[in-house]
Design a protein around this motif. Structure first.
Motif, PDB file in Angstrom:
ATOM      1  N   GLN A  34     -72.642 -10.276  -1.679  1.00  0.00           N
ATOM      2  CA  GLN A  34     -72.155 -11.156  -2.758  1.00  0.00           C
ATOM      3  C   GLN A  34     -70.629 -11.336  -2.674  1.00  0.00           C
ATOM      4  N   GLN A  35     -69.926 -10.243  -2.406  1.00  0.00           N
ATOM      5  CA  GLN A  35     -68.455 -10.342  -2.271  1.00  0.00           C
ATOM      6  C   GLN A  35     -68.075 -11.226  -1.081  1.00  0.00           C
ATOM      7  N   ALA A  36     -68.734 -11.002   0.072  1.00  0.00           N
ATOM      8  CA  ALA A  36     -68.398 -11.780   1.270  1.00  0.00           C
ATOM      9  C   ALA A  36     -68.673 -13.260   1.030  1.00  0.00           C
ATOM     10  N   GLU A  37     -69.811 -13.572   0.426  1.00  0.00           N
ATOM     11  CA  GLU A  37     -70.151 -14.980   0.172  1.00  0.00           C
ATOM     12  C   GLU A  37     -69.152 -15.603  -0.786  1.00  0.00           C
ATOM     13  N   ALA A  38     -68.759 -14.848  -1.811  1.00  0.00           N
ATOM     14  CA  ALA A  38     -67.814 -15.396  -2.791  1.00  0.00           C
ATOM     15  C   ALA A  38     -66.429 -15.565  -2.175  1.00  0.00           C
ATOM     16  N   PHE A  39     -65.998 -14.574  -1.399  1.00  0.00           N
ATOM     17  CA  PHE A  39     -64.660 -14.659  -0.810  1.00  0.00           C
ATOM     18  C   PHE A  39     -64.546 -15.855   0.126  1.00  0.00           C
ATOM     19  N   TYR A  40     -65.614 -16.113   0.904  1.00  0.00           N
ATOM     20  CA  TYR A  40     -65.580 -17.207   1.884  1.00  0.00           C
ATOM     21  C   TYR A  40     -66.319 -18.455   1.387  1.00  0.00           C
ATOM     22  N   ALA A  41     -66.454 -18.600   0.070  1.00  0.00           N
ATOM     23  CA  ALA A  41     -67.203 -19.729  -0.503  1.00  0.00           C
ATOM     24  C   ALA A  41     -66.666 -21.071  -0.020  1.00  0.00           C
ATOM     25  N   VAL A  42     -65.365 -21.121   0.265  1.00  0.00           N
ATOM     26  CA  VAL A  42     -64.761 -22.371   0.744  1.00  0.00           C
ATOM     27  C   VAL A  42     -65.378 -22.829   2.068  1.00  0.00           C
ATOM     28  N   HIS A  43     -65.980 -21.890   2.800  1.00  0.00           N
ATOM     29  CA  HIS A  43     -66.606 -22.218   4.086  1.00  0.00           C
ATOM     30  C   HIS A  43     -68.130 -22.361   3.975  1.00  0.00           C
ATOM     31  N   ALA A  44     -68.657 -22.426   2.758  1.00  0.00           N
ATOM     32  CA  ALA A  44     -70.111 -22.373   2.545  1.00  0.00           C
ATOM     33  C   ALA A  44     -70.872 -23.453   3.302  1.00  0.00           C
ATOM     34  N   GLU A  45     -70.229 -24.590   3.512  1.00  0.00           N
ATOM     35  CA  GLU A  45     -70.927 -25.690   4.208  1.00  0.00           C
ATOM     36  C   GLU A  45     -70.777 -25.614   5.725  1.00  0.00           C
ATOM     37  N   ARG A  46     -69.970 -24.685   6.213  1.00  0.00           N
ATOM     38  CA  ARG A  46     -69.735 -24.608   7.667  1.00  0.00           C
ATOM     39  C   ARG A  46     -70.923 -23.934   8.351  1.00  0.00           C
ATOM     40  N   SER A  47     -71.138 -24.314   9.610  1.00  0.00           N
ATOM     41  CA  SER A  47     -72.294 -23.795  10.343  1.00  0.00           C
ATOM     42  C   SER A  47     -72.203 -22.275  10.534  1.00  0.00           C
ATOM     43  N   PHE A  48     -70.981 -21.737  10.546  1.00  0.00           N
ATOM     44  CA  PHE A  48     -70.811 -20.312  10.832  1.00  0.00           C
ATOM     45  C   PHE A  48     -70.802 -19.436   9.581  1.00  0.00           C
ATOM     46  N   TYR A  49     -71.024 -20.038   8.397  1.00  0.00           N
ATOM     47  CA  TYR A  49     -70.883 -19.282   7.132  1.00  0.00           C
ATOM     48  C   TYR A  49     -71.810 -18.058   7.068  1.00  0.00           C
ATOM     49  N   GLY A  50     -73.085 -18.251   7.400  1.00  0.00           N
ATOM     50  CA  GLY A  50     -74.036 -17.139   7.329  1.00  0.00           C
ATOM     51  C   GLY A  50     -73.655 -16.011   8.271  1.00  0.00           C
ATOM     52  N   GLU A  51     -73.316 -16.388   9.499  1.00  0.00           N
ATOM     53  CA  GLU A  51     -72.904 -15.380  10.492  1.00  0.00           C
ATOM     54  C   GLU A  51     -71.612 -14.684  10.081  1.00  0.00           C
ATOM     55  N   LEU A  52     -70.710 -15.469   9.505  1.00  0.00           N
ATOM     56  CA  LEU A  52     -69.434 -14.896   9.041  1.00  0.00           C
ATOM     57  C   LEU A  52     -69.700 -13.836   7.966  1.00  0.00           C
ATOM     58  N   CYS A  53     -70.599 -14.133   7.036  1.00  0.00           N
ATOM     59  CA  CYS A  53     -70.909 -13.171   5.971  1.00  0.00           C
ATOM     60  C   CYS A  53     -71.638 -11.951   6.539  1.00  0.00           C
ATOM     61  N   ASN A  54     -72.503 -12.163   7.539  1.00  0.00           N
ATOM     62  CA  ASN A  54     -73.150 -11.014   8.212  1.00  0.00           C
ATOM     63  C   ASN A  54     -72.091 -10.102   8.820  1.00  0.00           C
ATOM     64  N   TYR A  55     -71.186 -10.730   9.557  1.00  0.00           N
ATOM     65  CA  TYR A  55     -70.132  -9.972  10.249  1.00  0.00           C
ATOM     66  C   TYR A  55     -69.225  -9.225   9.256  1.00  0.00           C
ATOM     67  N   MET A  56     -68.837  -9.909   8.180  1.00  0.00           N
ATOM     68  CA  MET A  56     -67.883  -9.287   7.242  1.00  0.00           C
ATOM     69  C   MET A  56     -68.506  -8.142   6.449  1.00  0.00           C
ATOM     70  N   THR A  57     -69.846  -8.055   6.469  1.00  0.00           N
ATOM     71  CA  THR A  57     -70.520  -6.945   5.787  1.00  0.00           C
ATOM     72  C   THR A  57     -71.075  -5.932   6.799  1.00  0.00           C
ATOM     73  N   SER A  58     -70.714  -6.087   8.072  1.00  0.00           N
ATOM     74  CA  SER A  58     -71.299  -5.248   9.126  1.00  0.00           C
ATOM     75  C   SER A  58     -70.605  -3.897   9.273  1.00  0.00           C
ATOM     76  N   GLY A  59     -69.489  -3.708   8.588  1.00  0.00           N
ATOM     77  CA  GLY A  59     -68.741  -2.457   8.679  1.00  0.00           C
ATOM     78  C   GLY A  59     -67.573  -2.502   7.721  1.00  0.00           C
ATOM     79  N   PRO A  60     -66.792  -1.430   7.666  1.00  0.00           N
ATOM     80  CA  PRO A  60     -65.693  -1.378   6.708  1.00  0.00           C
ATOM     81  C   PRO A  60     -64.623  -2.438   6.983  1.00  0.00           C
ATOM     82  N   VAL A  61     -64.005  -2.891   5.911  1.00  0.00           N
ATOM     83  CA  VAL A  61     -62.802  -3.709   6.009  1.00  0.00           C
ATOM     84  C   VAL A  61     -61.682  -2.963   5.286  1.00  0.00           C
ATOM     85  N   VAL A  62     -60.439  -3.308   5.608  1.00  0.00           N
ATOM     86  CA  VAL A  62     -59.299  -2.785   4.862  1.00  0.00           C
ATOM     87  C   VAL A  62     -58.607  -3.987   4.229  1.00  0.00           C
TER      88      VAL A  62
END
Ligand code: CMP
Length: 140
Positions: A45-73
Motif C-alpha cells: 500500500q505504501q509503495a503504490e501510494a508513494f508511486y501513484a503518479v506512475h500508476a498508468e505506466r507499464s512498469f508500475y506493478g513491477e516497480l511496486c514489486n521491486y520497492m517491496t522486495s527488501g528494505p529501503v532507507v
C-alpha cells in the motif's frame, strides 16, 4: 542559494548489497546533511501510494514489486539547493545514461534497480518528506 530539504530513498538493490554507507558518503561529500533517516520494509500500500503518479505506466506493478522486495532507507537530506544537488549526485534514471561519478553510474543496476530516489521539485519534496516523516523525526 536556498537551503532546501529533499526526500531520498536508498532502494532494495542497494540495501541488499550493503551499500547504505557508501551511498551516504556521496551525500555527505557533496555537503548534504542527513537530518532524518530510517530503514523500512515498505508495505504494498505504501509503495503504490508513494508511486501513484506512475500508476498508468507499464512498469508500475513491477516497480511496486521491486520497492517491496527488501528494505529501503528513507532519508531527509538538507543543504543548499538540495533538490537539484541530490538529483545531480544521483545521475540519470537509467544508470546506462548516468554521468561518471554519480551514484547510479557507480552502483545502479538498471533503469528499475537504480539504487536511489530523490524528489524532483520543492512541492514533491514537501509531500514526500511528509509521507515518511513527522516534524519531530527531522533534526536539522
Ligand atoms: P525513481 O526516481 O524512484 O522514480 C520512478 C522509478 O520508476 C524510477 O526511479 C525507477 O526505479 C523506475 N523506472 C523508471 N523508468 C522505468 C522503466 N522504463 N522501466 C522500469 N522501471 C522504471
Amino acid at each position: 542559494m536556498t537551503v532546501e530539504r529533499t526526500l531520498s530513498i536508498i532502494k532494495p538493490d542497494a540495501t541488499h548489497r550493503n551499500l547504505t554507507g557508501k551511498i551516504n558518503a556521496f551525500f555527505e561529500d557533496a555537503d548534504l546533511r542527513i537530518i532524518a533517516q530510517k530503514r523500512l520494509l515498505l508495505t504494498r500500500q505504501q509503495a503504490e501510494a508513494f508511486y501513484a503518479v506512475h500508476a498508468e505506466r507499464s512498469f508500475y506493478g513491477e516497480l511496486c514489486n521491486y520497492m517491496t522486495s527488501g528494505p529501503v532507507v528513507v532519508q531527509v537530506l538538507q543543504g543548499e539547493d538540495a533538490i537539484a544537488r541530490n538529483r545531480q549526485i544521483m545521475g540519470a534514471t537509467n544508470p546506462a545514461n548516468a554521468d561518471e561519478g554519480t551514484i547510479r553510474k557507480e552502483v545502479g543496476v538498471n533503469v528499475q534497480e537504480n539504487s536511489v530516489h530523490g524528489s524532483d521539485s520543492p512541492e514533491n519534496a514537501a509531500k514526500e518528506i511528509a509521507f515518511f516523516f513527522s516534524e519531530t523525526e527531522i533534526v536539522g
